[in-house]
Design an enzyme around this catalytic site. Structure first.
Site, PDB file in Angstrom:
ATOM      1  CB  SER A 116      -0.959  -0.032   1.201  1.00 48.17           C
ATOM      2  OG  SER A 116      -1.967   0.941   1.066  1.00 48.17           O
ATOM      3  CD  GLU A 212      -2.726  -3.081  -3.655  1.00 46.26           C
ATOM      4  OE1 GLU A 212      -3.941  -3.030  -3.376  1.00 46.26           O
ATOM      5  OE2 GLU A 212      -1.854  -2.616  -2.922  1.00 46.26           O
ATOM      6  CG  HIS A 277      -5.434  -2.523   0.041  1.00 47.54           C
ATOM      7  ND1 HIS A 277      -4.511  -2.164  -0.911  1.00 47.54           N
ATOM      8  CD2 HIS A 277      -5.175  -1.763   1.135  1.00 47.54           C
ATOM      9  CE1 HIS A 277      -3.723  -1.216  -0.420  1.00 47.54           C
ATOM     10  NE2 HIS A 277      -4.104  -0.949   0.816  1.00 47.54           N
TER      11      HIS A 277
END
Length: 307
Positions: A116, A212, A277
């Site tokens: 992330s 992502e 995620h």
């Protein structure tokens, strides 16, 4: 793009440091994560400022200088074998310029794990240290604490990486075909933001790009990918792996946008590859040579992720 230096795998008794580079860390989740690590016969050490809260900005885990010091001190500690990020959120970009990259390079290679917001640090570790890293569940993350699949895949990657040289996702081909390259990637929102900084690579040429994101609506993802396209950053990319798009709206809207922006690159693209995620997220090594088979939805590493 060349393959990066792979750090050594972990062994029982290895000392691992848990640091907060970005958002604030809930204490109960940190303690649960430390318990998981102890259950793996590791010796986890929480960095001094891992539970800090910034006095003014509630989205930060303490001050920039303290977060940077925790990461650098852990990395430069010769007794520490791995540095694991506690969580993402936001904040890595604010502290990345405070790190002494020459001192960290001199400390030698070791395992670095996160995903992330940690995308920016993965880019910096590649560009500044020439080091392969792991994009996977973080020590105070829900997946790390509660999901058996995520735990088992990460544990195998850390301790017995030869057993997970082929990563099978169960995804599907958005654009069929096979491709070889060096793995890299993260969140497109971070990759686009990093453009032009001294800590990001200048191009994804020769790479198998893993993408992502979280909390980005389709039009914002379109903006980030379009920026990467317009700057030429995606020219020469060999293949693309698409992970999860949690809280990014209806995937029925996200999917055609991804096909529109990435499908014209003329390279294999696989979707729903199961990293990022999502529940049971797979750990993806960055900086290693591999082959993508979009039709079979597999990523096969030339060598284990860790030595």
């Amino acid at each position: 793009m060349t393959e990066l230096t792979r750090p050594r795998r972990l062994a029982p008794g290895a000392r691992v440091a848990v640091v907060a580079t970005s958002g604030p860390v809930p204490e109960e989740r940190l303690q649960a994560g430390l318990d998981v690590l102890r259950g793996w016969d590791l010796d986890p050490v929480a960095a001094p400022h891992v539970l800090d809260r910034h006095g003014e900005f509630a989205y930060l885990a303490g001050g920039d200088a303290d977060r940077a010091a925790d990461l650098q001190n852990a990395w430069c500690d010769p007794t520490v074998d791995a540095v694991l990020c506690a969580r993402g959120g936001y904040g890595a970009q604010r502290m990345i310029d405070l790190l002494d990259w020459e001192a960290m390079r001199a400390a030698g290679p070791k395992v670095f794990l996160g995903f992330s917001d940690i995308t920016s640090l993965h880019e910096a570790f590649a560009a500044r240290l020439g080091l392969a890293t792991l994009y996977g569940p973080m020590a105070a993350g829900i997946d790390f604490i509660k999901n058996t699949r995520a735990q088992e895949h990460l544990k195998a990657t850390l301790f017995a990486p030869e057993t997970v040289r082929t990563i099978a996702s169960g995804g599907t081909a958005l654009v069929p075909g096979r491709a070889r390259g060096i793995t890299l990637g993260g969140c497109p929102s971070l990759l686009a933001t990093d453009l032009g900084t001294p800590h990001a690579r200048s191009s994804a040429a020769g790479g198998l790009l893993c993408l992502e994101d979280v909390g980005e609506q389709a039009y914002r993802l379109d903006r980030h990918l379009t920026q990467l396209l317009r700057t030429g950053w995606l020219e020469g990319v060999r293949g693309i792996l698409l992970g999860s798009w949690e809280r990014c709206g209806d995937y029925a809207e996200v999917r055609p946008m991804l096909a529109d922006r990435l499908g014209t690159l003329g390279v294999p693209v696989v979707e729903e590859f199961g990293f990022g995620h999502c529940a049971g997220a797979l750990t993806i090594p960055f900086g290693v040579a591999a082959e993508l088979d979009a039709d079979a939805a597999t990523l096969t590493l030339d060598e284990p992720a860790l030595r």
